[in-house]
Motif scaffolding. Sequence first.
Motif: not given
Length: 477
Positions: A46-71
């Motif tokens: 929620d913070l990233i979607r509402k507060q970040s100055v960088h535009e992101t999509s739900e898809k990007q955040l989900i894929e980032g989460a999966i990448n983070g878990m694998a990493g």
Amino acid sequence: MRKRWLFLCMIILVGIGVLGYWKYQKTDKAVQADQDVFQSVEEAYDLIRKQSVHETSEKQLIEGAINGMAGSLKDPYSTYYTKEEAKLHREQLSDERVGIGAEITESQGRFIIISPMKDSPAEKAGLKSYDEIVQVDKERTDGKSLTELLALIRGKEGTVVKITVYRPSEERHVELNITRAAITQKSVSSKVLVSEGKNIGYISIAMFGEKTAEEWYKNTDELVKQNITALIIDVRSNPGGYLKSVAQIIGSLTKPKTTFAYMEDAVGNQEPLQLGKRDLAFEYDEQLQKLPTVLLQDEGSASASEVLSGALKELSRATIIGDKSFGKGTVQGTWPLSNGGELKLSTHKWLTPKREWIHGKGIKPTIEVEQDALYHINLPPITGNFKEGDFAESIQYVQQVLKAQGYSINRVDGYFDRTTAEAVKEYSKKHNLNNNKIMDEEFLFALRQEVVKYREKLENDLQLQMAISYLSHKISN
């Protein structure tokens, strides 16, 4: 929002396979801990979607989460593939892919054609060596990776892709309409080498793909028909592939029901891997199983290549010649995810017939043979324009190649000094190039092609020559 995010998290966990291990009844305290974890994930989302100055999509955040878990596993072989990357990964191990049929290299952000394949759509459309791809259909290639470029070029068989290239020889841009076609990829090639009047079969395996065992059978069958007296198997720079393919190759060289490796799971259980006659897809000539055999490997031989090397070495079925192998002793499983991507995880260790885990250590050759310097140097780039006083990694490659060829070079750190300029001038004069102490694209292309041709000459391959000499001596006694 909370329900949706929790649902997405659960999908991720199912993809990883974590739920498969939850065989015990969780306590209320454990359930609460899980909920607390998911709550913090939701808060971050929620913070990233509402507060970040960088535009992101739900898809990007989900894929980032999966990448983070694998990493977080800190395992270079456990990784997440996006939908597009998963498709490319499958194609790499397939015997066929749809494309235009051209070898492309990336150099300093530019995509250069090394050469179109013979009779390929690229060749028929007029694509030439040294063309620079600047646009695919209506999309510029600036800032893209090679993977992204290949995704643009590939598509459905029979469809047309418009590729715009810059052609330096004509100093103009050229638009080419290329019809995509199925490009057959051969993972196995062979030929007969003659030494002291004896035929020695040589067979190279580039990777272990879907049809590698079938290609192996066809090639070895043809070699046996040509009355070979020994066999050389070359898996240098072979990164691995499907275990089933390498298992069938081992089965063609050894007795049925021979244990060629062990699989060890996460809790230490070991399962012997054997291949019986009924498991083989082909009927093998018994002569193949009796031929004196050498396997060539180097530091680029990894994974399935090492399964082959370790089995043949420890079963005393082949002599290993070359360098120590890479040292990858884990096996990966791949699971599809609901978003079209895939998660690849290391699930097992594999051990040699003597139950040795070679991970991080590699397999030592029976006879160690180092290639000369030109075999280990990275190929020079084919783009750029460098002069005395410049500093670049590209210059370092050129310095290494020129020094290996006997030119007087005082430094190989990438600084274009006076001796480098004189060596460039000498090389240019010898090869009738127009440049004067300048590393331009004509110079870089000529130098690269010379190195490629050098490596293709059998007499310059010291490891292969040792294999031929060893087998010639063995079959003459």
